[in-house]
Design a protein around this motif. Structure first.
Motif, PDB file in Angstrom:
ATOM      1  N   LYS A 262       0.837  -1.195   0.000  1.00 18.75           N
ATOM      2  CA  LYS A 262       0.000   0.000   0.000  1.00 18.75           C
ATOM      3  C   LYS A 262       0.875   1.248   0.000  1.00 18.75           C
ATOM      4  O   LYS A 262       1.835   1.334   0.754  1.00 18.75           O
TER       5      LYS A 262
ATOM      6  N   ASP B  63      -0.236   7.275   0.642  1.00 12.25           N
ATOM      7  CA  ASP B  63      -1.403   8.135   0.442  1.00 12.25           C
ATOM      8  C   ASP B  63      -2.654   7.367   0.013  1.00 12.25           C
ATOM      9  O   ASP B  63      -3.655   7.966  -0.346  1.00 12.25           O
ATOM     10  N   GLU B  64      -2.620   6.039   0.079  1.00 10.89           N
ATOM     11  CA  GLU B  64      -3.751   5.215  -0.342  1.00 10.89           C
ATOM     12  C   GLU B  64      -4.533   4.685   0.852  1.00 10.89           C
ATOM     13  O   GLU B  64      -3.964   4.362   1.877  1.00 10.89           O
ATOM     14  N   SER B  65      -5.821   4.557   0.632  1.00 14.68           N
ATOM     15  CA  SER B  65      -6.631   3.800   1.588  1.00 14.68           C
ATOM     16  C   SER B  65      -6.448   2.321   1.264  1.00 14.68           C
ATOM     17  O   SER B  65      -5.911   1.975   0.203  1.00 14.68           O
TER      18      SER B  65
ATOM     19  N   SER C  10      -8.815   0.342   0.483  1.00 16.34           N
ATOM     20  CA  SER C  10      -9.654   0.103  -0.704  1.00 16.34           C
ATOM     21  C   SER C  10      -8.925   0.499  -1.979  1.00 16.34           C
ATOM     22  O   SER C  10      -8.954  -0.238  -2.970  1.00 16.34           O
ATOM     23  N   ASP C  11      -8.258   1.657  -1.952  1.00 13.94           N
ATOM     24  CA  ASP C  11      -7.495   2.091  -3.124  1.00 13.94           C
ATOM     25  C   ASP C  11      -6.374   1.111  -3.437  1.00 13.94           C
ATOM     26  O   ASP C  11      -6.137   0.774  -4.597  1.00 13.94           O
ATOM     27  N   ALA C  12      -5.682   0.649  -2.405  1.00 11.86           N
ATOM     28  CA  ALA C  12      -4.576  -0.287  -2.611  1.00 11.86           C
ATOM     29  C   ALA C  12      -5.079  -1.605  -3.187  1.00 11.86           C
ATOM     30  O   ALA C  12      -4.484  -2.142  -4.129  1.00 11.86           O
TER      31      ALA C  12
ATOM     32  N   GLU D 105      -7.817  -2.143  -4.910  1.00 18.09           N
ATOM     33  CA  GLU D 105      -8.250  -1.914  -6.291  1.00 18.09           C
ATOM     34  C   GLU D 105      -7.052  -1.841  -7.239  1.00 18.09           C
ATOM     35  O   GLU D 105      -7.054  -2.418  -8.310  1.00 18.09           O
ATOM     36  N   ARG D 106      -6.001  -1.146  -6.812  1.00 14.65           N
ATOM     37  CA  ARG D 106      -4.809  -1.047  -7.648  1.00 14.65           C
ATOM     38  C   ARG D 106      -4.132  -2.409  -7.795  1.00 14.65           C
ATOM     39  O   ARG D 106      -3.720  -2.804  -8.886  1.00 14.65           O
TER      40      ARG D 106
END
Length: 76
Positions: A19, A22-24, A26-28, A30-31
């Motif tokens: 991660k 600066d990611e949540s 959820s963002d991590a 998804e990426r």
């Protein structure tokens, strides 16, 4: 909307390790899982197209196995 999910500790640690600061989570996630899945393509081809692709994949696998055998024989 948010959901609670249960994941094993080792999965959590892998996500956390990958991660960005600066990611949540959820963002991590998804990426890390990327864009589309191969499952998204399941209805995009007819049976004939699938058979052609399957044959091509099997032929490529055979060629790869033969190439590996050739390399192994050169080093024996």
């Amino acid at each position: 909307m948010s959901h609670h999910v249960r994941i094993d500790d080792h999965v959590y640690e892998r996500i956390k390790a990958n991660k960005c600061d600066d990611e949540s989570f959820s963002d991590a996630i998804e990426r890390l899982i990327g864009g589309r899945s191969l499952r998204d393509l399941r209805d995009g081809f007819d049976d004939d197209q699938i058979e052609v692709m399957r044959d091509a994949i099997e032929a490529a696998d055979r060629e790869d196995r033969e190439a590996v055998r050739d390399v192994v024989h050169r080093f024996e």
